[in-house]
Design a protein around this motif. Structure first.
Motif, PDB file in Angstrom:
ATOM      1  N   GLU A  22      23.664   6.642  -5.638  1.00  0.00           N
ATOM      2  CA  GLU A  22      24.182   6.744  -7.009  1.00  0.00           C
ATOM      3  C   GLU A  22      24.867   8.090  -7.236  1.00  0.00           C
ATOM      4  OE1 GLU A  22      21.172   5.607  -6.138  1.00  0.00           O
ATOM      5  OE2 GLU A  22      21.455   3.493  -6.699  1.00  0.00           O
ATOM      6  N   LEU A  23      24.295   9.162  -6.672  1.00  0.00           N
ATOM      7  CA  LEU A  23      24.876  10.496  -6.834  1.00  0.00           C
ATOM      8  C   LEU A  23      26.180  10.624  -6.045  1.00  0.00           C
ATOM      9  CD1 LEU A  23      24.758  13.351  -7.973  1.00  0.00           C
ATOM     10  CD2 LEU A  23      23.301  13.988  -6.022  1.00  0.00           C
ATOM     11  N   VAL A  24      26.210  10.100  -4.845  1.00  0.00           N
ATOM     12  CA  VAL A  24      27.439  10.150  -4.040  1.00  0.00           C
ATOM     13  C   VAL A  24      28.541   9.362  -4.751  1.00  0.00           C
ATOM     14  CG1 VAL A  24      28.496   9.620  -1.809  1.00  0.00           C
ATOM     15  CG2 VAL A  24      26.141  10.491  -1.894  1.00  0.00           C
ATOM     16  N   PHE A  25      28.188   8.226  -5.329  1.00  0.00           N
ATOM     17  CA  PHE A  25      29.170   7.437  -6.082  1.00  0.00           C
ATOM     18  C   PHE A  25      29.713   8.252  -7.252  1.00  0.00           C
ATOM     19  CE2 PHE A  25      30.420   4.526  -9.457  1.00  0.00           C
ATOM     20  CZ  PHE A  25      31.295   3.689  -8.784  1.00  0.00           C
ATOM     21  N   LYS A  26      28.831   8.908  -7.993  1.00  0.00           N
ATOM     22  CA  LYS A  26      29.277   9.732  -9.125  1.00  0.00           C
ATOM     23  C   LYS A  26      30.174  10.873  -8.655  1.00  0.00           C
ATOM     24  CE  LYS A  26      25.459   8.809 -12.268  1.00  0.00           C
ATOM     25  NZ  LYS A  26      24.301   9.328 -12.987  1.00  0.00           N
ATOM     26  N   ALA A  27      29.867  11.448  -7.479  1.00  0.00           N
ATOM     27  CA  ALA A  27      30.694  12.528  -6.942  1.00  0.00           C
ATOM     28  C   ALA A  27      32.126  12.053  -6.695  1.00  0.00           C
ATOM     29  CB  ALA A  27      30.081  13.075  -5.648  1.00  0.00           C
ATOM     30  N   TRP A  28      32.287  10.769  -6.395  1.00  0.00           N
ATOM     31  CA  TRP A  28      33.616  10.187  -6.163  1.00  0.00           C
ATOM     32  C   TRP A  28      34.301   9.736  -7.453  1.00  0.00           C
ATOM     33  CZ3 TRP A  28      36.813   9.837  -2.074  1.00  0.00           C
ATOM     34  CH2 TRP A  28      36.299  10.173  -0.832  1.00  0.00           C
ATOM     35  N   THR A  29      33.539   9.483  -8.501  1.00  0.00           N
ATOM     36  CA  THR A  29      34.127   8.811  -9.662  1.00  0.00           C
ATOM     37  C   THR A  29      34.071   9.596 -10.966  1.00  0.00           C
ATOM     38  OG1 THR A  29      32.038   7.647 -10.062  1.00  0.00           O
ATOM     39  CG2 THR A  29      33.696   6.495  -8.712  1.00  0.00           C
ATOM     40  N   GLU A  30      33.369  10.711 -10.986  1.00  0.00           N
ATOM     41  CA  GLU A  30      33.277  11.495 -12.224  1.00  0.00           C
ATOM     42  C   GLU A  30      34.018  12.812 -12.057  1.00  0.00           C
ATOM     43  OE1 GLU A  30      29.221  11.858 -13.515  1.00  0.00           O
ATOM     44  OE2 GLU A  30      28.962   9.677 -13.653  1.00  0.00           O
ATOM     45  N   LEU A  31      34.902  13.092 -12.994  1.00  0.00           N
ATOM     46  CA  LEU A  31      35.755  14.269 -12.947  1.00  0.00           C
ATOM     47  C   LEU A  31      34.970  15.554 -12.708  1.00  0.00           C
ATOM     48  CD1 LEU A  31      38.766  14.909 -15.212  1.00  0.00           C
ATOM     49  CD2 LEU A  31      37.110  16.711 -14.898  1.00  0.00           C
ATOM     50  N   GLY A  32      33.866  15.740 -13.424  1.00  0.00           N
ATOM     51  CA  GLY A  32      33.083  16.963 -13.295  1.00  0.00           C
ATOM     52  C   GLY A  32      32.535  17.199 -11.898  1.00  0.00           C
ATOM     53  N   HIS A  33      32.294  16.142 -11.157  1.00  0.00           N
ATOM     54  CA  HIS A  33      31.844  16.261  -9.770  1.00  0.00           C
ATOM     55  C   HIS A  33      33.037  16.367  -8.825  1.00  0.00           C
ATOM     56  CE1 HIS A  33      27.593  15.573 -10.467  1.00  0.00           C
ATOM     57  NE2 HIS A  33      27.818  14.422 -11.081  1.00  0.00           N
ATOM     58  N   PHE A  34      33.979  15.452  -8.939  1.00  0.00           N
ATOM     59  CA  PHE A  34      35.085  15.311  -7.989  1.00  0.00           C
ATOM     60  C   PHE A  34      35.886  16.599  -7.838  1.00  0.00           C
ATOM     61  CE2 PHE A  34      39.222  13.534  -6.585  1.00  0.00           C
ATOM     62  CZ  PHE A  34      38.789  12.767  -5.515  1.00  0.00           C
ATOM     63  N   ALA A  35      36.147  17.269  -8.948  1.00  0.00           N
ATOM     64  CA  ALA A  35      36.970  18.491  -8.930  1.00  0.00           C
ATOM     65  C   ALA A  35      36.320  19.612  -8.132  1.00  0.00           C
ATOM     66  CB  ALA A  35      37.238  18.957 -10.359  1.00  0.00           C
ATOM     67  N   LYS A  36      35.020  19.538  -7.934  1.00  0.00           N
ATOM     68  CA  LYS A  36      34.311  20.628  -7.263  1.00  0.00           C
ATOM     69  C   LYS A  36      34.335  20.525  -5.745  1.00  0.00           C
ATOM     70  CE  LYS A  36      31.307  21.961 -11.048  1.00  0.00           C
ATOM     71  NZ  LYS A  36      31.447  20.992 -12.122  1.00  0.00           N
ATOM     72  N   TRP A  37      34.766  19.389  -5.187  1.00  0.00           N
ATOM     73  CA  TRP A  37      34.690  19.269  -3.728  1.00  0.00           C
ATOM     74  C   TRP A  37      35.905  18.617  -3.064  1.00  0.00           C
ATOM     75  CZ3 TRP A  37      35.011  14.502  -1.476  1.00  0.00           C
ATOM     76  CH2 TRP A  37      34.787  13.400  -2.304  1.00  0.00           C
ATOM     77  N   TRP A  38      36.735  17.894  -3.774  1.00  0.00           N
ATOM     78  CA  TRP A  38      37.800  17.132  -3.127  1.00  0.00           C
ATOM     79  C   TRP A  38      38.866  18.041  -2.514  1.00  0.00           C
ATOM     80  CZ3 TRP A  38      38.846  12.702  -1.042  1.00  0.00           C
ATOM     81  CH2 TRP A  38      40.177  12.377  -0.758  1.00  0.00           C
ATOM     82  N   GLY A  39      39.333  17.671  -1.343  1.00  0.00           N
ATOM     83  CA  GLY A  39      40.452  18.352  -0.699  1.00  0.00           C
ATOM     84  C   GLY A  39      40.031  19.133   0.531  1.00  0.00           C
ATOM     85  N   PRO A  40      41.008  19.463   1.368  1.00  0.00           N
ATOM     86  CA  PRO A  40      40.710  20.242   2.570  1.00  0.00           C
ATOM     87  C   PRO A  40      40.107  21.603   2.215  1.00  0.00           C
ATOM     88  CG  PRO A  40      42.933  19.323   2.667  1.00  0.00           C
ATOM     89  CD  PRO A  40      42.414  19.086   1.282  1.00  0.00           C
ATOM     90  N   LYS A  41      39.425  22.215   3.179  1.00  0.00           N
ATOM     91  CA  LYS A  41      38.797  23.525   2.957  1.00  0.00           C
ATOM     92  C   LYS A  41      39.837  24.539   2.502  1.00  0.00           C
ATOM     93  CE  LYS A  41      34.791  22.927   5.841  1.00  0.00           C
ATOM     94  NZ  LYS A  41      33.951  23.383   6.909  1.00  0.00           N
ATOM     95  N   GLY A  42      39.452  25.333   1.503  1.00  0.00           N
ATOM     96  CA  GLY A  42      40.328  26.386   1.000  1.00  0.00           C
ATOM     97  C   GLY A  42      41.285  25.937  -0.086  1.00  0.00           C
ATOM     98  N   VAL A  43      41.411  24.636  -0.272  1.00  0.00           N
ATOM     99  CA  VAL A  43      42.343  24.087  -1.262  1.00  0.00           C
ATOM    100  C   VAL A  43      41.609  23.919  -2.594  1.00  0.00           C
ATOM    101  CG1 VAL A  43      43.681  22.027  -1.860  1.00  0.00           C
ATOM    102  CG2 VAL A  43      43.787  22.947   0.453  1.00  0.00           C
ATOM    103  N   THR A  44      42.270  24.276  -3.685  1.00  0.00           N
ATOM    104  CA  THR A  44      41.683  24.051  -5.007  1.00  0.00           C
ATOM    105  C   THR A  44      42.341  22.827  -5.635  1.00  0.00           C
ATOM    106  OG1 THR A  44      43.254  25.553  -6.031  1.00  0.00           O
ATOM    107  CG2 THR A  44      41.123  26.473  -5.407  1.00  0.00           C
TER     108      THR A  44
END
Length: 170
Positions: A22-44
């Protein structure tokens, strides 16, 4: 999904996360989570729009570590099933969300289908990602195939960031 998937070549990654599905799903689908990890290393990542549901859209801008490279991207969510699946077509875009060619290759496919499935494994989550071009020409398919090792490396780095982010939530 009735898109013309070019599954003559696809990438596939399987990764286990030490977090509930459930948490991994939220990390993919909720803005507050997704913005904190998506993208290659070093990329904001700055998210302009995120509506992670079947038929919804994502629009965001990634900036390289030195700020010298900026890329807009979008997702067209095809199927979102809580907490087990997120399928989306990923494209490069302009600021309005119009699909554009990749800044690094004129023969990169305009659209890439990504299908993510999440399976529960005794409190851990097994994530499986499959990606393949959509409606791609033979040249675009070859470019995708040729860049697959780099793409796989970038995705592994992104998943490393997700793993670190999930640990930080405990």
């Amino acid at each position: 999904m009735d898109n013309n998937l070019n599954q003559s070549f696809e990438i596939a990654i399987t990764r286990v996360f030490d977090a509930p599905r459930e948490l991994v799903f939220k990390a993919w689908t909720e803005l507050g989570h997704f913005a904190k990890w998506w993208g290659p290393k070093g990329v904001t990542l700055e998210i302009v729009k995120m509506d992670a549901r079947s038929g919804g859209e994502f629009l965001g801008i990634q900036t390289s570590p030195y700020g010298n490279q900026v890329m807009w991207g979008k997702f067209a969510y095809q199927e979102v099933v809580e907490p087990e699946k997120v399928a989306y077509i990923r494209s490069f875009s302009d600021e309005q969300g119009n699909t554009v060619r990749a800044p690094f290759s004129v023969s990169w496919p305009l659209e890439i289908m990504n299908i993510i499935t999440l399976e529960d494994d005794e409190g851990k989550t097994v994530l499986k990602l499959k990606g393949c071009p959509v409606n791609a020409s033979a040249e675009e398919q070859e470019t995708y195939k040729g860049m697959a090792p780099k793409l796989q490396q970038d995705l592994e780095g992104t998943f490393d960031k997700l793993a670190d982010y999930l640990v930080s939530l405990n």
